[in-house]
Design a protein around this motif. Structure first.
Motif, PDB file in Angstrom:
ATOM      1  N   ASP A   1       0.805  -1.213   0.000  1.00 53.59           N
ATOM      2  CA  ASP A   1       0.000   0.000   0.000  1.00 53.59           C
ATOM      3  C   ASP A   1       0.843   1.270   0.000  1.00 53.59           C
ATOM      4  O   ASP A   1       0.554   2.224  -0.726  1.00 53.59           O
ATOM      5  CB  ASP A   1      -0.956   0.002   1.187  1.00 53.59           C
ATOM      6  CG  ASP A   1      -2.025  -1.066   1.080  1.00 53.59           C
ATOM      7  OD1 ASP A   1      -2.260  -1.593  -0.036  1.00 53.59           O
ATOM      8  OD2 ASP A   1      -2.657  -1.392   2.115  1.00 53.59           O
ATOM      9  N   VAL A   2       1.910   1.281   0.821  1.00 56.81           N
ATOM     10  CA  VAL A   2       2.719   2.505   0.895  1.00 56.81           C
ATOM     11  C   VAL A   2       3.455   2.736  -0.424  1.00 56.81           C
ATOM     12  O   VAL A   2       3.756   3.890  -0.780  1.00 56.81           O
ATOM     13  CB  VAL A   2       3.711   2.435   2.089  1.00 56.81           C
ATOM     14  CG1 VAL A   2       4.952   1.615   1.755  1.00 56.81           C
ATOM     15  CG2 VAL A   2       4.085   3.829   2.552  1.00 56.81           C
ATOM     16  N   ALA A   3       3.696   1.680  -1.168  1.00 54.90           N
ATOM     17  CA  ALA A   3       4.342   1.832  -2.474  1.00 54.90           C
ATOM     18  C   ALA A   3       3.484   2.611  -3.438  1.00 54.90           C
ATOM     19  O   ALA A   3       3.992   3.177  -4.426  1.00 54.90           O
ATOM     20  CB  ALA A   3       4.660   0.444  -3.055  1.00 54.90           C
ATOM     21  N   LYS A   4       2.172   2.669  -3.185  1.00 54.43           N
ATOM     22  CA  LYS A   4       1.251   3.385  -4.060  1.00 54.43           C
ATOM     23  C   LYS A   4       0.994   4.822  -3.613  1.00 54.43           C
ATOM     24  O   LYS A   4       0.298   5.572  -4.301  1.00 54.43           O
ATOM     25  CB  LYS A   4      -0.086   2.637  -4.113  1.00 54.43           C
ATOM     26  CG  LYS A   4       0.038   1.207  -4.625  1.00 54.43           C
ATOM     27  CD  LYS A   4      -1.278   0.457  -4.488  1.00 54.43           C
ATOM     28  CE  LYS A   4      -1.158  -0.996  -4.894  1.00 54.43           C
ATOM     29  NZ  LYS A   4      -2.409  -1.751  -4.640  1.00 54.43           N
ATOM     30  N   PHE A   5       1.529   5.207  -2.464  1.00 50.28           N
ATOM     31  CA  PHE A   5       1.301   6.560  -1.945  1.00 50.28           C
ATOM     32  C   PHE A   5       1.904   7.590  -2.900  1.00 50.28           C
ATOM     33  O   PHE A   5       2.904   7.334  -3.564  1.00 50.28           O
ATOM     34  CB  PHE A   5       1.925   6.714  -0.579  1.00 50.28           C
ATOM     35  CG  PHE A   5       1.083   6.180   0.567  1.00 50.28           C
ATOM     36  CD1 PHE A   5      -0.011   5.364   0.322  1.00 50.28           C
ATOM     37  CD2 PHE A   5       1.384   6.492   1.884  1.00 50.28           C
ATOM     38  CE1 PHE A   5      -0.782   4.865   1.370  1.00 50.28           C
ATOM     39  CE2 PHE A   5       0.626   6.014   2.937  1.00 50.28           C
ATOM     40  CZ  PHE A   5      -0.454   5.206   2.679  1.00 50.28           C
TER      41      PHE A   5
END
Length: 347
Positions: A343-347
């Motif tokens: 998820d944080v990779a998509k921030f």
């Protein structure tokens, strides 16, 4: 869970732990924990017991041992373990991320596993900046320009520091227990007795008796920490023994003792890290995208999320992971940790 370590005592240590960690951030109050509704990490389809063959690479002052999974040309995720744990904290996280196309790299810290110092003359230094500098040297040696970072315990502190000192090398971060950058000056301040009790091993390590005791009983000591920091985690002997082998490293005791003595100002660091430590002592803001996480049964010293929320100025989210998840969140809740990385990779 040891029979005598009951729920009431777990709550006592948990509250004390939040007090001590809050004090390290210069904050005096404790807030009540609130559930974020994040998915429990207890479910994991297939438990792994090993990595592929470990690799070694010379990086900075070390010859670093590491595990790797996923495509060689995938975006890099660098996962860093804590004390007294090892790379197997991520044995179930790695395949999830590898299947999603990421190149997952999990190094042994200095003093663990197959990582060795290149010179007998190098100080066996466990100060916080040294561990972070090791990881930047490791990335340089691998030719990795930028990575998504993940960590807990010493690993969380390390990725926090990397994000502050080398933000251009860090795409995003997942940090268990949030913001753990320390300050020797703040650590000089006494805490309430209950909070001091949760740091019993830090004071034990400050003595020669403690150094000798840890050297003589490293595995028993580590198992006690596992049990008290994660009281509902039902790990078996094989799981513990697999990680405990990492403590047979010839520098493990020296690095552990120096780390905790340095925190209390009882041991000197290296001059080459002075400028870094001066910056870190100011409690700098983390600007990269971040997700912080906390297990609902973490009984190791840790701050409440409300204490560090303002330490993150980029896109940010906090997740509480329920279901009896303790201090070693990646190993106890691998699905939840892996999802946070994705998820944080998509921030």
């Amino acid at each position: 869970m040891s029979p005598e370590f009951n729920h009431q005592r777990r709550r006592f240590f948990g509250i004390a732990a939040m007090t001590v960690a809050a004090a390290e951030l210069g904050i005096a109050a404790i807030a009540n924990a609130q559930s974020s509704g994040a998915p429990s990490g207890s479910a994991n389809a297939v438990a792994r017991t090993s990595f592929a063959a470990l690799k070694q690479i010379k990086a900075g002052v070390l010859d670093i041992g590491y595990a790797e999974a996923g495509p060689a040309d995938g975006p890099v995720v660098l996962l860093i373990h804590g004390w007294p744990y090892d790379i197997y904290s991520y044995v179930d996280v790695a395949p999830i991320l590898a299947d999603a196309g990421y190149r997952v790299i999990i190094p042994y810290l200095r003093g663990y596993g197959t990582t060795r110092f290149l010179s007998n003359e190098t100080p066996r230094n466990g100060q916080q900046a040294a561990l972070a500098a090791d990881m930047i040297a490791f990335m340089d040696a691998l030719g990795v320009e930028k990575a998504i970072l993940g960590g807990y315990d010493w690993g969380a502190r390390t990725v926090n520091i990397m994000a502050v000192l080398w933000p251009e090398r860090c795409k995003a971060m997942v940090s268990v227990s949030g913001y753990l950058i320390g300050s020797q000056e703040i650590n000089k301040k006494p805490l309430p007795p209950k909070a001091e009790l949760s740091w019993w091993y830090q004071f034990y390590f400050a003595t020669e008796r403690g150094r000798l005791g840890y050297a003589a009983n490293s595995r028993e000591f580590a198992k006690l920490i596992w049990q008290t920091a994660s009281p509902t985690w039902k790990f078996d002997d094989a799981t513990f023994d697999r990680s405990a082998a990492a403590f047979d490293n010839p520098d493990h005791v020296d690095i552990t003792i120096h780390n905790y003595r340095w925190r209390l100002g009882l041991a000197e660091g290296e001059a080459k890290y002075d400028a870094y430590e001066k910056e870190l002592a100011m409690g700098p803001i983390i600007t990269i995208p971040a997700i912080t996480m906390e297990g609902d049964e973490n009984c190791a010293p840790h701050p409440h999320p409300s204490f560090y929320a303002k330490k993150f100025s980029g896109q940010y989210e906090h997740r509480n992971v329920t279901g009896g998840v303790g201090h070693n969140l990646p190993q106890e809740a691998p699905s939840a940790f892996a999802q946070a990385i994705l998820d944080v990779a998509k921030f």
